[in-house]
Write an enzyme that holds these catalytic residues in place. Structure first.
Site, PDB file in Angstrom:
ATOM      1  N   LYS A   1      34.862  35.833  46.434  1.00 49.21           N
ATOM      2  CA  LYS A   1      34.257  36.774  45.506  1.00 49.21           C
ATOM      3  C   LYS A   1      32.975  37.288  46.147  1.00 49.21           C
ATOM      4  O   LYS A   1      32.100  36.499  46.519  1.00 49.21           O
ATOM      5  CB  LYS A   1      33.931  36.090  44.181  1.00 49.21           C
ATOM      6  CG  LYS A   1      35.146  35.622  43.395  1.00 49.21           C
ATOM      7  CD  LYS A   1      35.678  36.728  42.527  1.00 49.21           C
ATOM      8  CE  LYS A   1      36.751  36.218  41.571  1.00 49.21           C
ATOM      9  NZ  LYS A   1      37.257  37.279  40.691  1.00 49.21           N
TER      10      LYS A   1
ATOM     11  N   LYS B   1      47.612  40.051  36.409  1.00 46.87           N
ATOM     12  CA  LYS B   1      47.279  38.913  35.555  1.00 46.87           C
ATOM     13  C   LYS B   1      47.955  39.155  34.208  1.00 46.87           C
ATOM     14  O   LYS B   1      47.585  40.089  33.484  1.00 46.87           O
ATOM     15  CB  LYS B   1      45.768  38.799  35.372  1.00 46.87           C
ATOM     16  CG  LYS B   1      44.976  38.594  36.659  1.00 46.87           C
ATOM     17  CD  LYS B   1      43.483  38.583  36.363  1.00 46.87           C
ATOM     18  CE  LYS B   1      42.665  38.206  37.583  1.00 46.87           C
ATOM     19  NZ  LYS B   1      42.691  39.241  38.632  1.00 46.87           N
TER      20      LYS B   1
ATOM     21  N   ASP C   1      42.957  45.833  40.615  1.00 41.14           N
ATOM     22  CA  ASP C   1      42.968  44.742  39.643  1.00 41.14           C
ATOM     23  C   ASP C   1      42.452  45.269  38.307  1.00 41.14           C
ATOM     24  O   ASP C   1      43.232  45.674  37.439  1.00 41.14           O
ATOM     25  CB  ASP C   1      42.101  43.596  40.170  1.00 41.14           C
ATOM     26  CG  ASP C   1      42.061  42.398  39.228  1.00 41.14           C
ATOM     27  OD1 ASP C   1      42.618  42.477  38.128  1.00 41.14           O
ATOM     28  OD2 ASP C   1      41.458  41.373  39.601  1.00 41.14           O
TER      29      ASP C   1
ATOM     30  N   GLU D   1      39.994  43.546  46.836  1.00 38.51           N
ATOM     31  CA  GLU D   1      40.319  43.909  45.458  1.00 38.51           C
ATOM     32  C   GLU D   1      39.183  44.736  44.856  1.00 38.51           C
ATOM     33  O   GLU D   1      38.008  44.392  45.006  1.00 38.51           O
ATOM     34  CB  GLU D   1      40.535  42.647  44.607  1.00 38.51           C
ATOM     35  CG  GLU D   1      41.776  41.860  44.963  1.00 38.51           C
ATOM     36  CD  GLU D   1      41.944  40.627  44.093  1.00 38.51           C
ATOM     37  OE1 GLU D   1      41.653  40.713  42.876  1.00 38.51           O
ATOM     38  OE2 GLU D   1      42.354  39.579  44.623  1.00 38.51           O
TER      39      GLU D   1
ATOM     40  N   ASP E   1      37.200  39.962  47.011  1.00 38.65           N
ATOM     41  CA  ASP E   1      37.298  40.605  45.701  1.00 38.65           C
ATOM     42  C   ASP E   1      35.901  41.059  45.303  1.00 38.65           C
ATOM     43  O   ASP E   1      35.005  40.233  45.102  1.00 38.65           O
ATOM     44  CB  ASP E   1      37.860  39.624  44.673  1.00 38.65           C
ATOM     45  CG  ASP E   1      38.071  40.253  43.306  1.00 38.65           C
ATOM     46  OD1 ASP E   1      37.773  41.461  43.146  1.00 38.65           O
ATOM     47  OD2 ASP E   1      38.549  39.547  42.396  1.00 38.65           O
TER      48      ASP E   1
END
Length: 346
Positions: free
Chosen positions: A154, A262, A235, A210, A184
């Protein structure tokens, strides 16, 4: 047929940082369907300030939807299908109810796959949460020591040069053939700086990034996908895009290299299947991740993943979040090396 709702608060072992903020607790709702001696449990877990169905009266609305769902179940499968269509704008509720129904009808093996039977594992990425340089470096070392061959970082919370140095440290030790790196950004980059940062990141042989810029900028994201030397995965961009025609329009406009799905955010299992099919028709890759659910949700997502991609999944999925909470729910899930398994005894 009865549908009961229980609200719970889970506690993170350590703060989970993203560019949108830091999570220390996680609120979820468990739905239990009861039909005589049979029970089925599902998890509804919207993410605060992110899910399109993150609503102030979520619990009350979920209870009302569960009452309607129980009535639909009594009326038969056609009524259930019609009811599920009404939940397109409530993906976390849809996912929880889909899971509860599968559990009610099929027990612990939601799908008849080798993974569901505990015969094979699913490769997953190791996840390094945001933190200070020292914290991220330590977490990265832990993931590599645990045997992960794909690590996702991240980024976007600390100095960008420090994040580049973290990536450089890995690449000095492991080539792109030894360790796959994903990052991400959670929309952290400004439009003005995005392309330059993607060019800098591409020097480290990354698999993908992402959501480099905030969602909702379709023309700008399309330009980045055309010009970036680094593959881009969408995403947050997919959140709230729930109708099939909207999904096709987004993919045709932006033309990303990948989408990351997700179920709690992107339409439940039904909606994710639509995304995957539309993406495949356009040559767009995909993978599935969890969204900070408890092990009940993670178990369902992993089994769903095995039903979508088959028993020989080679691309690492984002299913390693089951170890985040001090008070998680035991579902017989176990990480061995870089794979997630269901224990055969579960």
């Amino acid at each position: 047929m009865r549908a009961d709702v229980e609200e719970r608060v889970l506690h993170f072992k350590q703060p989970a940082g993203t560019s949108r903020g830091v999570y220390t607790t996680r609120r979820i709702w468990l739905v239990t369907l009861t039909d005589g001696d049979r029970r089925g449990v599902g998890e509804c877990a919207p993410l605060p300030a992110l899910s399109c169905d993150d609503l102030p009266d979520y619990g009350d609305l979920l209870r009302a939807k569960c009452s309607d769902f129980a009535a639909a179940l009594e009326a038969g499968d056609q009524a259930v299908g019609t009811f599920f269509e009404t939940l397109r704008d409530y993906p976390s509720m849809l996912f929880g109810l889909e899971t509860a129904l599968l559990n009610l009808r099929h027990g612990d093996r939601l799908f008849g796959t080798a993974f569901s039977r505990g015969e094979t594992g699913i490769p997953i990425n190791g996840l390094v949460w945001m933190g200070t340089y020292e914290e991220m470096s330590e977490r990265m070392e832990q993931k590599l020591a645990q045997g992960f061959r794909c690590v996702k970082l991240k980024i976007g919370a600390i100095d960008f040069d420090s994040e580049l140095e973290l990536l450089a440290r890995i690449r000095r030790r492991f080539s792109r053939h030894d360790v796959e790196l994903r990052v991400d950004a959670n929309g952290a980059f400004s439009w003005e700086e995005a392309l330059h940062r993607l060019e800098q990141l591409s020097q480290y042989g990354l698999h993908s990034i992402e959501q480099p810029i905030k969602a909702g900028q379709w023309s700008r994201m399309a330009q980045l996908c055309r010009e970036s030397p680094l593959p881009i995965a969408l995403d947050e961009e997919l959140i709230g895009v729930n109708a099939p025609e909207q999904k096709r329009q987004l993919l045709d406009t932006i033309r990303p290299q990948y989408i990351v799905l997700k179920p709690s955010l992107h339409g439940g299992m039904r909606g994710c299947r639509e995304w995957i099919a539309a993406a495949a028709q356009r040559g767009v890759g995909s993978w599935i991740t969890s969204a900070l659910e408890s092990n009940i949700g993670l178990n369902a997502i992993a089994q769903f993943c095995s039903s979508v991609y088959g028993d020989d999944i080679s691309m690492p999925q984002g299913l390693g979040t089951g170890q985040l909470f001090t008070d998680n729910i035991d579902m017989g899930l176990e990480i061995k090396g870089d794979k997630l398994w269901i224990c055969k005894s579960s």
